[in-house]
Design a protein around this motif. Structure first.
Motif, mmCIF file in Angstrom:
data_model
loop_
_atom_site.group_PDB
_atom_site.id
_atom_site.type_symbol
_atom_site.label_atom_id
_atom_site.label_comp_id
_atom_site.label_asym_id
_atom_site.label_seq_id
_atom_site.Cartn_x
_atom_site.Cartn_y
_atom_site.Cartn_z
ATOM 1 N N LEU A 190 0.835 -1.335 -0.132
ATOM 2 C CA LEU A 190 0.107 0.024 -0.016
ATOM 3 C C LEU A 190 0.766 1.129 0.016
ATOM 4 C CD1 LEU A 190 -2.837 -0.647 2.381
ATOM 5 C CD2 LEU A 190 -3.127 -0.314 0.199
ATOM 6 N N GLY A 191 0.369 2.149 -0.632
ATOM 7 C CA GLY A 191 1.015 3.542 -0.916
ATOM 8 C C GLY A 191 -0.085 4.657 -0.998
ATOM 9 N N VAL A 192 0.776 5.722 -1.527
ATOM 10 C CA VAL A 192 -0.120 7.050 -1.571
ATOM 11 C C VAL A 192 -0.157 7.614 -3.130
ATOM 12 C CG1 VAL A 192 -0.969 9.215 -0.829
ATOM 13 C CG2 VAL A 192 -0.316 7.551 0.935
ATOM 14 N N THR A 193 -1.093 8.128 -3.726
ATOM 15 C CA THR A 193 -0.910 8.906 -4.864
ATOM 16 C C THR A 193 -1.102 10.390 -4.333
ATOM 17 O OG1 THR A 193 -1.509 7.418 -6.473
ATOM 18 C CG2 THR A 193 -1.853 9.369 -7.060
ATOM 19 N N LEU A 194 -0.263 11.094 -4.709
ATOM 20 C CA LEU A 194 -0.530 12.687 -4.479
ATOM 21 C C LEU A 194 -0.733 13.290 -5.678
ATOM 22 C CD1 LEU A 194 2.915 13.805 -2.488
ATOM 23 C CD2 LEU A 194 0.515 14.324 -1.932
ATOM 24 N N ASP A 195 -1.965 13.930 -5.792
ATOM 25 C CA ASP A 195 -2.329 14.645 -6.797
ATOM 26 C C ASP A 195 -2.294 15.919 -6.302
ATOM 27 O OD1 ASP A 195 -4.715 16.214 -7.920
ATOM 28 O OD2 ASP A 195 -4.854 14.561 -9.146
ATOM 29 N N PHE A 196 -1.779 16.883 -7.168
ATOM 30 C CA PHE A 196 -1.359 18.261 -6.658
ATOM 31 C C PHE A 196 -2.428 19.036 -6.238
ATOM 32 C CE2 PHE A 196 0.476 22.745 -7.179
ATOM 33 C CZ PHE A 196 1.725 22.613 -6.622
ATOM 34 N N ALA A 197 -3.454 19.086 -7.307
ATOM 35 C CA ALA A 197 -4.754 19.913 -6.927
ATOM 36 C C ALA A 197 -5.309 19.453 -5.690
ATOM 37 C CB ALA A 197 -5.643 20.115 -8.289
ATOM 38 N N HIS A 198 -5.679 18.093 -5.618
ATOM 39 C CA HIS A 198 -6.357 17.727 -4.449
ATOM 40 C C HIS A 198 -5.594 17.967 -3.019
ATOM 41 C CE1 HIS A 198 -8.139 13.623 -6.855
ATOM 42 N NE2 HIS A 198 -8.168 14.996 -7.361
ATOM 43 N N VAL A 199 -4.125 18.077 -3.117
ATOM 44 C CA VAL A 199 -3.334 18.560 -2.036
ATOM 45 C C VAL A 199 -3.533 20.032 -1.750
ATOM 46 C CG1 VAL A 199 -1.137 18.754 -1.073
ATOM 47 C CG2 VAL A 199 -1.589 16.600 -2.165
ATOM 48 N N LEU A 200 -3.788 20.782 -2.638
ATOM 49 C CA LEU A 200 -4.073 22.197 -2.506
ATOM 50 C C LEU A 200 -5.385 22.428 -1.701
ATOM 51 C CD1 LEU A 200 -2.798 23.708 -5.856
ATOM 52 C CD2 LEU A 200 -1.545 23.768 -3.654
ATOM 53 N N TYR A 201 -6.422 21.852 -2.192
ATOM 54 C CA TYR A 201 -7.502 22.223 -1.603
ATOM 55 C C TYR A 201 -7.898 21.306 -0.329
ATOM 56 C CZ TYR A 201 -11.276 19.297 -3.989
ATOM 57 O OH TYR A 201 -11.996 18.090 -4.423
ATOM 58 N N ALA A 202 -6.920 20.282 -0.092
ATOM 59 C CA ALA A 202 -6.903 19.953 1.315
ATOM 60 C C ALA A 202 -6.191 20.923 2.279
ATOM 61 C CB ALA A 202 -6.311 18.489 1.312
ATOM 62 N N ASP A 203 -5.688 22.023 1.964
ATOM 63 C CA ASP A 203 -5.181 23.169 2.597
ATOM 64 C C ASP A 203 -3.745 22.328 3.000
ATOM 65 O OD1 ASP A 203 -4.824 25.734 3.392
ATOM 66 O OD2 ASP A 203 -5.589 25.171 5.401
ATOM 67 N N GLU A 204 -3.128 21.741 2.224
ATOM 68 C CA GLU A 204 -1.824 21.191 2.657
ATOM 69 C C GLU A 204 -0.626 21.804 1.550
ATOM 70 O OE1 GLU A 204 -2.938 16.571 3.881
ATOM 71 O OE2 GLU A 204 -2.373 16.885 1.898
ATOM 72 N N GLN A 205 0.719 22.038 2.304
ATOM 73 C CA GLN A 205 1.708 22.000 1.591
ATOM 74 C C GLN A 205 2.284 20.995 0.848
ATOM 75 O OE1 GLN A 205 2.690 25.030 0.346
ATOM 76 N NE2 GLN A 205 4.644 25.624 1.018
ATOM 77 N N PRO A 206 2.131 20.834 -0.771
ATOM 78 C CA PRO A 206 2.318 19.528 -1.238
ATOM 79 C C PRO A 206 3.956 18.860 -0.803
ATOM 80 C CG PRO A 206 1.525 21.353 -2.850
ATOM 81 C CD PRO A 206 1.684 21.882 -1.459
ATOM 82 N N ALA A 207 4.997 19.783 -0.723
ATOM 83 C CA ALA A 207 6.207 19.117 -0.118
ATOM 84 C C ALA A 207 5.999 18.503 0.947
ATOM 85 C CB ALA A 207 7.211 19.974 -0.217
ATOM 86 N N PHE A 208 5.231 19.208 2.014
ATOM 87 C CA PHE A 208 5.219 18.723 3.306
ATOM 88 C C PHE A 208 4.460 17.451 3.440
ATOM 89 C CE2 PHE A 208 2.900 19.244 7.598
ATOM 90 C CZ PHE A 208 3.829 18.590 8.440
ATOM 91 N N ALA A 209 3.352 17.102 2.605
ATOM 92 C CA ALA A 209 2.688 16.045 2.558
ATOM 93 C C ALA A 209 3.422 14.758 2.126
ATOM 94 C CB ALA A 209 1.347 16.372 1.662
ATOM 95 N N ALA A 210 4.293 15.112 0.826
ATOM 96 C CA ALA A 210 5.248 14.145 0.429
ATOM 97 C C ALA A 210 6.134 13.459 1.555
ATOM 98 C CB ALA A 210 6.002 14.781 -0.764
ATOM 99 N N ALA A 211 6.557 14.676 2.180
ATOM 100 C CA ALA A 211 7.831 14.356 3.356
ATOM 101 C C ALA A 211 6.968 13.240 4.339
ATOM 102 C CB ALA A 211 8.265 15.550 3.871
ATOM 103 N N LEU A 212 5.609 13.757 4.875
ATOM 104 C CA LEU A 212 5.117 12.709 5.629
ATOM 105 C C LEU A 212 4.792 11.593 5.257
ATOM 106 C CD1 LEU A 212 2.161 15.135 7.283
ATOM 107 C CD2 LEU A 212 4.236 14.319 8.516
ATOM 108 N N ILE A 213 4.353 11.360 3.825
ATOM 109 C CA ILE A 213 4.136 10.007 3.284
ATOM 110 C C ILE A 213 5.305 9.274 3.201
ATOM 111 C CG2 ILE A 213 3.316 8.944 1.245
ATOM 112 C CD1 ILE A 213 1.459 11.590 0.870
#
Length: 326
Positions: A190-213
């Motif tokens: 199992l893992g995660v797909t990061l969709d840039f637009a989804h991350v933005l309107y989840a109010d997340e900073q994309p690189a921070f989300a990637a680092a957590l994942i």
């Protein structure tokens, strides 16, 4: 470097490719058009939408066009009942149908030689207070994900999160909740797909989300696009959030991501030429990666980041991006 794209984009401005055709282009017509994109290497196929014939035959025909299959993505549209949920539907028979359909999709992907299945469980959620028992919904979701992930341990199952749409509230709205689900399921594929637009309107900073994942799981898919953080705009890469896109590319490279860069953009929403749109996306990412290379050569940026010196870091990045000789 592999670049993949959304196949349905190539129905956009159909008159440019098929001036005399009436009706929608077929899957293979869209694939043939995608194959004309300079630099495109892969396609992702929706299941079951794009797989109406023998999967091996599809792989051969796409191979003849010079395209590989990056992976499959599940779409739960074949039964109208899925609107009330796929893995979380209140009807056990509908839940079983969704799980079995996903297993068939995994089998089909494996027949093509692909080993990635993306699950966007957009129908799994709720719309009203007092509509559902949240503990029951969550358990159904976990059970469904676990069962499909166990179906073929050699196939990577990637969860693509999104705050809402079509449901008002999604059970997988952000990186943290998705990571919680992955931890609870407890399977290595199992893992995660990061969709840039989804991350933005989840109010997340994309690189921070990637680092957590990367810290708690792994990024299995990277969907690049852009938007204004209010909805899934599907704009071209870097159109709004250039700095954040570059930072994300730097982060996933640092964390060892080696999958395809996939363009989940929507040229068909406004009738753009999808071939040219995709070519510009590829060129943009290549330029962004050259900026990433320059960043890695600049010890001053590393020092500024170590000190959390925003002013110094911005000065270095802007100088790299906006050089007079660029």
């Amino acid at each position: 470097m592999r670049f993949a794209t959304r196949l349905n984009s190539f129905a956009s401005a159909a008159h440019l490719a098929w001036p005399d055709q009436k009706g929608k282009p077929s899957m293979m017509q869209m694939a043939q058009r995608a194959a004309s994109v300079d630099g495109l290497t892969d396609l992702d196929l929706n299941y079951p939408d794009h797989v109406g014939i023998d999967p091996k035959q599809i792989a051969r025909e796409l191979g003849d066009l010079g395209l590989a299959i990056n992976g499959f993505a599940m779409r739960y549209y074949s039964n109208p009942a899925f609107k009330m949920g796929a893995f979380t539907n209140p009807d056990a028979a509908v839940r079983r149908e969704a799980i079995d359909l996903t297993k068939k999709g995994i089998d089909a992907a494996r027949e093509t030689g692909a080993s990635l299945m993306t699950l966007w469980l957009g129908q799994d959620g709720f719309d009203y207070a007092f509509q559902a028992d949240y503990g029951t919904l969550w358990q159904h979701e976990i059970d469904g994900i676990r069962e499909v992930a166990e179906h073929d341990p050699d196939c990577q199952i990637s969860l693509e999160y999104k705050p809402n749409e079509p449901r008002s509230y999604s059970l997988m709205p952000d990186a943290a909740t998705t990571l919680l689900a992955i931890k609870e399921v407890g399977l290595p594929n199992l893992g995660v797909t990061l969709d840039f637009a989804h991350v933005l309107y989840a109010d997340e900073q994309p690189a921070f989300a990637a680092a957590l994942i990367a810290r708690h799981s792994k990024v299995l898919g990277l969907h690049l696009n852009d938007g204004y953080a209010k909805r899934d705009d599907g704009l071209m890469v870097g159109a709004v959030h250039t700095l954040q896109t570059i930072e994300l590319l730097r982060q996933v490279r640092k964390d060892g991501y080696d999958g395809a860069i996939y363009f989940d953009t929507f040229p068909d929403m406004t009738g753009l030429d999808p071939v040219r749109e995709c070519e510009v996306n590829i060129a943009t990412v290549k330029r962004m990666l050259s900026v990433v290379d320059a960043i890695e050569r600049d010890n001053g940026l590393a020092a500024a980041i170590d000190k959390q010196d925003a002013v110094e870091a911005q000065g270095i990045i802007q100088n790299l991006m906006l050089r007079r000789d660029a």
